[in-house]
Design an enzyme around this catalytic site. Structure first.
Site, mmCIF file in Angstrom:
data_model
loop_
_atom_site.group_PDB
_atom_site.id
_atom_site.type_symbol
_atom_site.label_atom_id
_atom_site.label_comp_id
_atom_site.label_asym_id
_atom_site.label_seq_id
_atom_site.Cartn_x
_atom_site.Cartn_y
_atom_site.Cartn_z
ATOM 1 N N GLU A 9 -56.291 -34.066 1.740
ATOM 2 C CA GLU A 9 -56.996 -34.612 2.780
ATOM 3 C C GLU A 9 -56.048 -34.416 4.306
ATOM 4 O O GLU A 9 -56.333 -34.653 4.890
ATOM 5 C CB GLU A 9 -56.567 -36.198 2.472
ATOM 6 C CG GLU A 9 -54.733 -36.618 2.626
ATOM 7 C CD GLU A 9 -53.993 -35.323 1.612
ATOM 8 O OE1 GLU A 9 -52.940 -36.299 1.118
ATOM 9 O OE2 GLU A 9 -54.225 -35.424 0.606
ATOM 10 N N ASP A 82 -52.976 -37.331 -1.726
ATOM 11 C CA ASP A 82 -51.866 -37.957 -2.364
ATOM 12 C C ASP A 82 -51.643 -39.293 -3.268
ATOM 13 O O ASP A 82 -52.940 -39.455 -3.470
ATOM 14 C CB ASP A 82 -51.777 -38.847 -0.861
ATOM 15 C CG ASP A 82 -50.847 -37.678 0.099
ATOM 16 O OD1 ASP A 82 -50.378 -36.435 0.189
ATOM 17 O OD2 ASP A 82 -50.797 -37.755 1.250
ATOM 18 N N ASP A 84 -51.845 -42.408 -4.014
ATOM 19 C CA ASP A 84 -51.012 -43.032 -3.869
ATOM 20 C C ASP A 84 -52.152 -43.808 -4.033
ATOM 21 O O ASP A 84 -53.323 -43.309 -3.762
ATOM 22 C CB ASP A 84 -50.203 -43.731 -2.381
ATOM 23 C CG ASP A 84 -51.061 -43.249 -1.496
ATOM 24 O OD1 ASP A 84 -51.895 -42.317 -1.498
ATOM 25 O OD2 ASP A 84 -49.581 -42.594 -0.105
ATOM 26 N N GLU A 86 -53.537 -45.238 -0.339
ATOM 27 C CA GLU A 86 -54.563 -44.462 0.494
ATOM 28 C C GLU A 86 -55.118 -42.919 0.060
ATOM 29 O O GLU A 86 -56.612 -43.046 -0.241
ATOM 30 C CB GLU A 86 -54.062 -44.028 1.535
ATOM 31 C CG GLU A 86 -53.113 -45.228 2.424
ATOM 32 C CD GLU A 86 -54.490 -46.216 3.357
ATOM 33 O OE1 GLU A 86 -55.130 -44.915 3.405
ATOM 34 O OE2 GLU A 86 -54.131 -46.959 3.544
ATOM 35 N N TYR A 303 -43.402 -35.487 -3.173
ATOM 36 C CA TYR A 303 -43.355 -36.802 -2.685
ATOM 37 C C TYR A 303 -43.207 -37.463 -1.355
ATOM 38 O O TYR A 303 -41.664 -38.464 -2.612
ATOM 39 C CB TYR A 303 -44.901 -37.396 -3.512
ATOM 40 C CG TYR A 303 -45.995 -38.514 -2.376
ATOM 41 C CD1 TYR A 303 -46.361 -37.827 -0.990
ATOM 42 C CD2 TYR A 303 -46.071 -40.038 -2.730
ATOM 43 C CE1 TYR A 303 -48.516 -39.004 -0.538
ATOM 44 C CE2 TYR A 303 -46.875 -40.267 -2.292
ATOM 45 C CZ TYR A 303 -47.743 -39.783 -0.860
ATOM 46 O OH TYR A 303 -48.721 -40.216 0.020
ATOM 47 N N ARG A 305 -43.266 -40.348 -0.337
ATOM 48 C CA ARG A 305 -43.793 -42.216 -0.564
ATOM 49 C C ARG A 305 -43.318 -43.145 -1.727
ATOM 50 O O ARG A 305 -44.189 -42.716 -2.619
ATOM 51 C CB ARG A 305 -45.558 -42.441 0.374
ATOM 52 C CG ARG A 305 -45.328 -42.210 1.812
ATOM 53 C CD ARG A 305 -46.320 -42.510 2.097
ATOM 54 N NE ARG A 305 -46.805 -42.171 3.916
ATOM 55 C CZ ARG A 305 -47.197 -41.541 4.019
ATOM 56 N NH1 ARG A 305 -47.539 -40.153 3.045
ATOM 57 N NH2 ARG A 305 -47.295 -40.256 5.955
ATOM 58 N N HIS A 349 -44.275 -42.393 -8.769
ATOM 59 C CA HIS A 349 -43.831 -40.759 -7.885
ATOM 60 C C HIS A 349 -42.371 -40.799 -8.136
ATOM 61 O O HIS A 349 -41.796 -42.262 -8.592
ATOM 62 C CB HIS A 349 -43.997 -40.916 -6.803
ATOM 63 C CG HIS A 349 -45.165 -41.393 -6.380
ATOM 64 N ND1 HIS A 349 -46.799 -40.080 -7.028
ATOM 65 C CD2 HIS A 349 -45.816 -42.287 -5.430
ATOM 66 C CE1 HIS A 349 -47.193 -41.696 -6.450
ATOM 67 N NE2 HIS A 349 -47.100 -41.915 -5.271
#
Length: 414
Positions: A9, A82, A84, A86, A303, A305, A349
């Protein structure tokens, strides 16, 4: 493996990943979402099971065509945004467009997930891909639909009653309620004075020390006004102070667990003066890759988040070896320190940690801008400390009697 396409992304992430893959791989960045709900209408059919209407985001047609054209020439496609909700939504929409563009000649589509951008992690993700996660996509889709249903109906009310340009939605509405409830608690609070009496005493050896009044006639007490405090001070001045008891104890302070997203934002604000937005922007840069001398772009942290304080076994072995070599066996626990995440944490994560113990803050300092270095140093120290022995303090308490008054002085030494 034939020709393979990897879609991520962000351009920075694409540049770092390309370095780790062979000539049979091409890497393209979608530059965030390419498909979303329309901006100038609700985009949700409330009469038809809340079906969302998706459109190509303005300005993203070229990059989407680039991805689908590359997919037509590839045997496999690895979608690697990523890990997650999103990221899953980005991957899901791109996969859907690739299927529509390639039809019967659609390449094999995989989902590649990794929590750190290092050679080992990238290779592991490509060698062991997974399927797209429908549950994660549906979760993200539900959030977007809820944003629209709430935001598109409340925001115009704010424009009319408060000021144009304000927005309301799934997050803001709940935040406003919390603020209002807290404000009501503040308004309802009845203030009350509390006074403390502290004496400065001196023993047979300097220095002076402070002892606080804790009991009167062996009973707890409240001093609610200045007059009461003054009368106690006047009476204390007339007393003889006698050391009544000495108590010694050992106290241990366990290290804090490695960072999760909320904690790194709080600590960066407290210690570095960073806003949450600045912290996450710097963390994103550290995660996606920094040019480190001859190594090229390297992801320095995992990562960022996450709500999990879990750490992989490989990382635990890595940090324990570092502590043993750097600080010696006396600072290393017999077993790895295992922290439990709070109930309700998704635990998808790892915690935020350095990707390698070979890249200490001092080693990479010359390659980082000042604030990025300060944040990396904070993450590094927190992770190292989390796997060290607790701090041990010798704590001493003096009980001092002065007539009907009992005072206490406490101190501790590491």
């Amino acid at each position: 493996m034939g020709n393979a396409l990897v879609v991520v992304e962000s351009p920075a992430k694409a540049k770092t990943i390309k370095k780790y893959l062979g000539k049979n791989f091409s890497v393209i960045a979608s530059v965030g979402h390419v498909i979303d709900l329309p901006t100038r209408e609700l985009g949700v059919d409330v009469e038809n099971d809340f079906t969302p209407k998706y459109v190509i985001i303005r300005g993203k047609s070229k990059v989407l065509k680039k991805i689908t054209d590359a997919a037509k020439k590839s045997d496999s496609v690895f979608l690697a945004p990523d890990p997650d909700r999103e990221g899953e939504a980005i991957a899901w929409h791109i996969a859907d467009r690739i299927k529509k563009a390639t039809k019967k000649n659609c390449p094999t589509i995989h989902r590649a997930r990794f929590n750190e951008i290092t050679k080992a992690a990238i290779k592991e993700a490509i060698d062991n891909p997974t399927e797209l996660d429908g549950n994660l996509f549906e979760a993200q889709q539900a959030r977007r639909v809820l944003d629209r249903l709430v935001g598109y109906r409340i925001s115009p009310l704010l424009w009319d009653k408060v000021r144009r340009g304000l927005s309301a939605g799934r997050v803001q509405s709940v935040a406003v309620r919390i603020v209002c409830e807290r404000e009501a608690e503040v308004d309802a609070f009845q203030s009350k004075e509390y006074w403390s009496v502290v004496t400065k005493l001196e023993g047979s050896l300097p220095p002076q020390f402070e002892a606080k009044l804790i009991k009167i006639e062996e009973k707890d007490f409240d001093i609610s006004d200045e007059g009461g405090a003054t009368s106690i001070v006047d009476e204390l001045r007339k007393q003889n102070f006698t050391l009544a008891a000495i108590r010694k104890s050992e106290r241990r302070r366990r290290p804090s667990p490695p960072f999760i997203t909320s904690k790194i934002q709080q600590e960066a604000a407290r210690k570095l003066g960073f806003t949450a937005k600045k912290t996450m922007a710097l963390a994103q840069m550290l995660y996606e890759g920094i040019e480190i001398g001859g190594e090229g772009a390297v992801g320095l942290i995992t990562y960022m988040r996450t709500d999990s304080i879990r750490v992989s076994n490989l990382a635990l072995d890595m940090v324990r070896d570092y502590i043993k070599d750097k600080y010696g066996d006396k600072m290393l626990p017999d077993k790895p320190v295992i922290y439990k995440s709070k109930r309700g944490a998704q635990d998808a994560h790892e915690a935020i940690r350095p990707t390698s113990m070979d890249r200490s803050p001092e080693v990479v300092k010359e390659y980082l801008e000042r604030d990025a270095y300060r944040l990396y140093d904070l993450i590094w120290k927190r992770f190292i400390a989390s796997q060290m022995k607790p701090a041990v303090f010798d704590q001493t308490a003096f009980d001092v009697m002065a007539g009907r008054f009992k005072l206490r002085a406490t101190g501790q030494v590491m």
